[in-house]
Design an enzyme around this catalytic site. Structure first.
Site, PDB file in Angstrom:
ATOM      1  N   GLY A  10      -8.782 -12.503 -19.858  1.00 56.50           N
ATOM      2  CA  GLY A  10      -9.107 -13.347 -20.908  1.00 56.50           C
ATOM      3  C   GLY A  10      -7.968 -13.058 -22.462  1.00 56.50           C
ATOM      4  O   GLY A  10      -7.241 -12.855 -21.896  1.00 56.50           O
TER       5      GLY A  10
ATOM      6  N   GLY B 290      -8.911  -7.404 -17.372  1.00 54.57           N
ATOM      7  CA  GLY B 290      -9.170  -8.664 -18.103  1.00 54.57           C
ATOM      8  C   GLY B 290      -8.434  -9.596 -18.094  1.00 54.57           C
ATOM      9  O   GLY B 290      -6.655  -8.765 -17.916  1.00 54.57           O
TER      10      GLY B 290
ATOM     11  N   ASP C 257     -14.246  -8.785 -27.128  1.00 58.77           N
ATOM     12  CA  ASP C 257     -15.654  -8.574 -27.376  1.00 58.77           C
ATOM     13  C   ASP C 257     -16.594  -7.256 -27.036  1.00 58.77           C
ATOM     14  O   ASP C 257     -17.760  -7.356 -26.882  1.00 58.77           O
ATOM     15  CB  ASP C 257     -16.268  -9.352 -26.248  1.00 58.77           C
TER      16      ASP C 257
ATOM     17  N   GLY D 128      -7.657 -11.094 -24.340  1.00 63.66           N
ATOM     18  CA  GLY D 128      -6.996  -9.509 -25.478  1.00 63.66           C
ATOM     19  C   GLY D 128      -6.072  -9.950 -23.921  1.00 63.66           C
ATOM     20  O   GLY D 128      -5.169  -9.154 -24.047  1.00 63.66           O
TER      21      GLY D 128
ATOM     22  N   GLU E 155     -22.099 -27.194 -30.033  1.00 67.57           N
ATOM     23  CA  GLU E 155     -21.642 -28.401 -29.210  1.00 67.57           C
ATOM     24  C   GLU E 155     -22.499 -28.807 -28.364  1.00 67.57           C
ATOM     25  O   GLU E 155     -21.620 -29.852 -27.989  1.00 67.57           O
ATOM     26  CB  GLU E 155     -19.967 -27.068 -28.911  1.00 67.57           C
TER      27      GLU E 155
ATOM     28  N   ALA F  20     -11.743 -15.937 -30.209  1.00 67.57           N
ATOM     29  CA  ALA F  20     -10.660 -15.053 -29.439  1.00 67.57           C
ATOM     30  C   ALA F  20      -9.446 -14.627 -30.685  1.00 67.57           C
ATOM     31  O   ALA F  20      -8.903 -13.641 -29.904  1.00 67.57           O
ATOM     32  CB  ALA F  20      -9.875 -16.792 -29.569  1.00 67.57           C
TER      33      ALA F  20
HETATM   34  C1  FAD Z   1     -18.801 -20.946 -24.658  1.00 70.57           C
HETATM   35  C2  FAD Z   1     -18.020 -20.188 -25.707  1.00 70.57           C
HETATM   36  C3  FAD Z   1     -17.699 -20.886 -26.618  1.00 70.57           C
HETATM   37  C4  FAD Z   1     -16.509 -19.790 -27.594  1.00 70.57           C
HETATM   38  N1  FAD Z   1     -16.139 -20.642 -28.715  1.00 70.57           N
HETATM   39  C5  FAD Z   1     -15.312 -20.147 -29.441  1.00 70.57           C
HETATM   40  C6  FAD Z   1     -14.360 -20.950 -30.236  1.00 70.57           C
HETATM   41  O1  FAD Z   1     -14.185 -21.928 -30.246  1.00 70.57           O
HETATM   42  N2  FAD Z   1     -13.339 -20.312 -31.211  1.00 70.57           N
HETATM   43  C7  FAD Z   1     -12.960 -18.421 -30.695  1.00 70.57           C
HETATM   44  O2  FAD Z   1     -12.875 -17.964 -31.486  1.00 70.57           O
HETATM   45  N3  FAD Z   1     -13.759 -18.117 -30.380  1.00 70.57           N
HETATM   46  C8  FAD Z   1     -15.035 -18.460 -29.524  1.00 70.57           C
HETATM   47  N4  FAD Z   1     -15.403 -18.075 -27.793  1.00 70.57           N
HETATM   48  C9  FAD Z   1     -15.366 -17.132 -28.679  1.00 70.57           C
HETATM   49  C10 FAD Z   1     -13.917 -16.263 -27.544  1.00 70.57           C
HETATM   50  O3  FAD Z   1     -13.880 -17.364 -26.424  1.00 70.57           O
HETATM   51  C11 FAD Z   1     -14.211 -14.493 -27.667  1.00 70.57           C
HETATM   52  O4  FAD Z   1     -13.954 -14.027 -28.399  1.00 70.57           O
HETATM   53  C12 FAD Z   1     -13.184 -14.280 -26.871  1.00 70.57           C
HETATM   54  O5  FAD Z   1     -13.038 -14.699 -25.217  1.00 70.57           O
HETATM   55  C13 FAD Z   1     -12.801 -12.179 -26.334  1.00 70.57           C
HETATM   56  O6  FAD Z   1     -11.920 -13.008 -26.057  1.00 70.57           O
HETATM   57  P1  FAD Z   1     -11.406 -11.127 -24.385  1.00 70.57           P
HETATM   58  O7  FAD Z   1     -10.111 -10.815 -23.612  1.00 70.57           O
HETATM   59  O8  FAD Z   1     -12.580  -9.837 -24.984  1.00 70.57           O
HETATM   60  O9  FAD Z   1     -13.280 -11.501 -23.612  1.00 70.57           O
HETATM   61  P2  FAD Z   1     -12.762 -12.618 -22.395  1.00 70.57           P
HETATM   62  O10 FAD Z   1     -11.660 -14.163 -23.135  1.00 70.57           O
HETATM   63  O11 FAD Z   1     -14.224 -13.325 -22.050  1.00 70.57           O
HETATM   64  O12 FAD Z   1     -11.944 -12.056 -21.115  1.00 70.57           O
HETATM   65  C14 FAD Z   1     -12.866 -11.066 -20.123  1.00 70.57           C
HETATM   66  C15 FAD Z   1     -12.081 -10.913 -19.101  1.00 70.57           C
HETATM   67  O13 FAD Z   1     -12.239  -9.749 -17.841  1.00 70.57           O
HETATM   68  C16 FAD Z   1     -12.255 -10.144 -17.045  1.00 70.57           C
HETATM   69  N5  FAD Z   1     -14.194  -9.187 -16.493  1.00 70.57           N
HETATM   70  C17 FAD Z   1     -14.886  -9.078 -16.758  1.00 70.57           C
HETATM   71  N6  FAD Z   1     -15.621  -7.614 -16.410  1.00 70.57           N
HETATM   72  C18 FAD Z   1     -14.943  -7.159 -15.651  1.00 70.57           C
HETATM   73  C19 FAD Z   1     -14.725  -5.954 -14.441  1.00 70.57           C
HETATM   74  N7  FAD Z   1     -16.444  -5.304 -14.468  1.00 70.57           N
HETATM   75  N8  FAD Z   1     -13.556  -6.212 -13.861  1.00 70.57           N
HETATM   76  C20 FAD Z   1     -12.523  -6.911 -13.549  1.00 70.57           C
HETATM   77  N9  FAD Z   1     -12.409  -8.048 -14.650  1.00 70.57           N
HETATM   78  C21 FAD Z   1     -13.777  -8.213 -14.954  1.00 70.57           C
HETATM   79  C22 FAD Z   1     -13.548 -10.965 -16.397  1.00 70.57           C
HETATM   80  O14 FAD Z   1     -13.383 -12.028 -15.360  1.00 70.57           O
HETATM   81  C23 FAD Z   1     -12.468 -11.711 -17.824  1.00 70.57           C
HETATM   82  O15 FAD Z   1     -10.963 -12.146 -17.443  1.00 70.57           O
HETATM   83  C24 FAD Z   1     -15.905 -18.603 -27.352  1.00 70.57           C
HETATM   84  C25 FAD Z   1     -16.834 -18.061 -25.871  1.00 70.57           C
HETATM   85  C26 FAD Z   1     -17.624 -18.858 -25.511  1.00 70.57           C
HETATM   86  C27 FAD Z   1     -19.074 -17.875 -23.853  1.00 70.57           C
END
Ligand code: FAD
Length: 456
Positions: A20, A18, A319, A22, A181, A330
């Site tokens: 994102g 990932g 997440d 994280g 939003e 985030a």
């Molecule tokens: C529309 C929206 C608005 C938001 N607004 C807010 C806000 O205002 N404030 C806030 O704090 N949080 C907000 N969030 C929540 C926040 O974005 C998430 O909590 C955060 O992105 C989680 O981070 P993460 O690294 O766990 O996952 P993500 O950021 O979702 O990253 C996941 C990553 O894993 C990759 N991936 C997934 N599956 C696979 C796979 N099988 N193989 C390879 N790669 C894979 C994806 O491509 C991505 O790069 C919002 C979320 C959304 C959807």
């Protein structure tokens, strides 16, 4: 298949899944560590999801919130960024399988940090997705932008008042931060930016409905802020329907079951789904092999050090992880990723893995914008709403964006939209709005042809 360009190394191998919040923060935190990092992600970019709704409503471009991960990490020589979808994790043999265009690659690891995030949940009704896209990816946002603006275009050409009303009705399902939003921005788009741009229709008469099965708007922000957000939305003309559960979605509208058990229908061309999340299926793969549990949203119930039972070298963060008191936001992903990376660095220098301090989340608060000049914010016990909350929201989002240029261009876009009502990203193409549906149809046709071949 091994990775071309990868030099064999006897360094400690860290695989991050990932890119994102994280994944990127885990990699950055390991910048000075003597490790060999492979970051595998299915998108080439680091997506700033909190601003996706602004892409969907034409305020900013996708490039501003999704810089290429390999460019962001260009100077971090211990990290190789690899495009591919991870399809399997083998905890016993410590390998990760990923697929890119039909090729499968196997990547060994010593430490694994899984941050694959969450997707949209339709609560078992995945067929809703065709007519009600979610808001998780750039594709989602561009598709929604195409559908929203396309609906206005079609309404302008329609001489049938019933069809026109349907085209000018926009339903947002889910009254959490994203739904609020989106509803606010569709209303402002119709009332300000598009006002006077059509000759046959009046864009300001568009109907925007925000509905949710829950009895409140923005439940995680508490009753007072939820009511303030609802009042502001209503002032913009958004209709709020609570205690309303969507039971069906089709091309022409949605079917809703009300709190009193009655069922009715809303005719609407454009639907936005922001009602639920479902963690990456990789969580289940890890849970099945480690004996960890997953919760109803598919999140892995991790140990206090964010690892899974029997595998102190496998961290699940963001997440995908279910940790008491840590929201799916985030900051949860950023702090979890940094914690995991710091443990890796410390233990490579000799720290005792048995003496790990548990992960502790520091709550920096939460906020949501409602419309221009209006947001709600909660920091600890302090709650505030209105203009200052909105300014704080703007400022904080700018800080967390990646790259100076993105911050600069986003600031300019905001000035133009919020002071002047102009939006610079209103270009739509037919393919953006409907390509995914067509691709899925092609895949179905291809599968049917394969089935026929196999049967004959
Ligand atoms: C529309 C929206 C608005 C938001 N607004 C807010 C806000 O205002 N404030 C806030 O704090 N949080 C907000 N969030 C929540 C926040 O974005 C998430 O909590 C955060 O992105 C989680 O981070 P993460 O690294 O766990 O996952 P993500 O950021 O979702 O990253 C996941 C990553 O894993 C990759 N991936 C997934 N599956 C696979 C796979 N099988 N193989 C390879 N790669 C894979 C994806 O491509 C991505 O790069 C919002 C979320 C959304 C959807």
């Amino acid at each position: 298949m091994t990775h071309p360009g990868a030099t064999p190394s006897d360094k400690h191998k860290v695989v991050i899944i990932g890119s994102g919040f994280g994944g990127l923060n885990a990699a950055k935190q390991l910048k000075r560590a003597d490790v060999d990092i492979k970051m595998i992600a299915k998108t080439t970019h680091h997506l700033f999801q909190p601003l996706l709704y602004q892409v969907a409503t034409g305020i900013i471009s996708e490039g501003e919130i999704a810089p290429p991960t390999r460019v962001v990490l260009r100077d971090q020589k211990n990290c190789q960024v690899l495009l591919g979808e991870v399809t399997n994790i083998d905890l016993q043999n410590q390998t990760v399988d990923s697929i890119l265009l039909g090729h499968t690659y196997r990547t060994p690891y010593d430490t694994l940090i899984v941050a694959a995030g969450a997707g949209q949940s339709y609560f078992g009704n995945d067929h809703f997705a065709e007519w009600a896209p979610g808001m998780k990816t750039i594709d989602d946002a561009l598709e929604l932008r195409g559908r929203i603006l396309g609906a206005f275009e079609q309404a302008e050409r329609s001489s049938d008042p019933v069809r026109r009303d349907k085209l000018l009705t926009f339903v947002v399902v889910g009254a959490g931060p994203t739904g609020v939003e989106m509803a606010g921005q569709i209303a402002e788009l119709a009332d300000n930016t598009l006002k006077g741009a059509f000759r046959h229709i009046d864009s300001t008469r568009a109907r925007v409905i925000l509905l949710d099965a829950a009895p409140a708007v923005l439940p995680p922000m508490g009753e007072k802020l939820g009511q303030k957000a609802a009042a502001r939305l209503e002032k913009l003309g958004v209709e709020i329907q609570l205690g309303a559960m969507v039971t069906d979605v089709d091309r022409n509208g949605i079917t809703v079951k009300r709190g009193d058990g009655t069922i009715d229908r809303i005719e609407c061309a454009t639907k936005v789904w922001s009602a639920g999340v479902s963690a990456s299926p990789l969580g289940k793969i890890i849970a099945d092999q480690s004996g960890a549990e997953v919760d109803r949203a598919g999140r892995v119930k991790v140990l206090p050090d964010l690892t899974v039972p029997g595998h102190p070298n496998v961290f699940v963060v963001g997440d995908m992880a279910a940790v008491d008191g840590v929201p799916g936001m985030a900051q949860g992903a950023i702090q979890g990723a940094k914690y995991a990376a710091k443990l890796v660095t410390a233990e490579l220098k000799g720290a005792d893995p048995a003496a790990r301090a548990p992960f502790q989340y520091f709550d920096k608060g939460s906020m949501a914008t409602v419309s221009r000049y209006s947001a709600v914010a909660k920091v600890g016990k302090i709650e505030f709403a209105g203009f200052f909350a909105w300014l704080a929201w703007l400022f904080l989002h700018l800080i967390y964006m990646v790259g100076f240029k993105a911050r600069l261009t986003t600031s300019l876009s905001w000035i133009s939209t919020f002071i002047g009502s102009h939006r610079g990203q209103l270009t739509i193409t037919e393919q953006q709005a409907y390509a995914r549906t067509r691709i899925e149809q092609l895949e179905e046709i291809a599968a049917a042809v394969e089935d026929e071949k196999a049967a004959s």
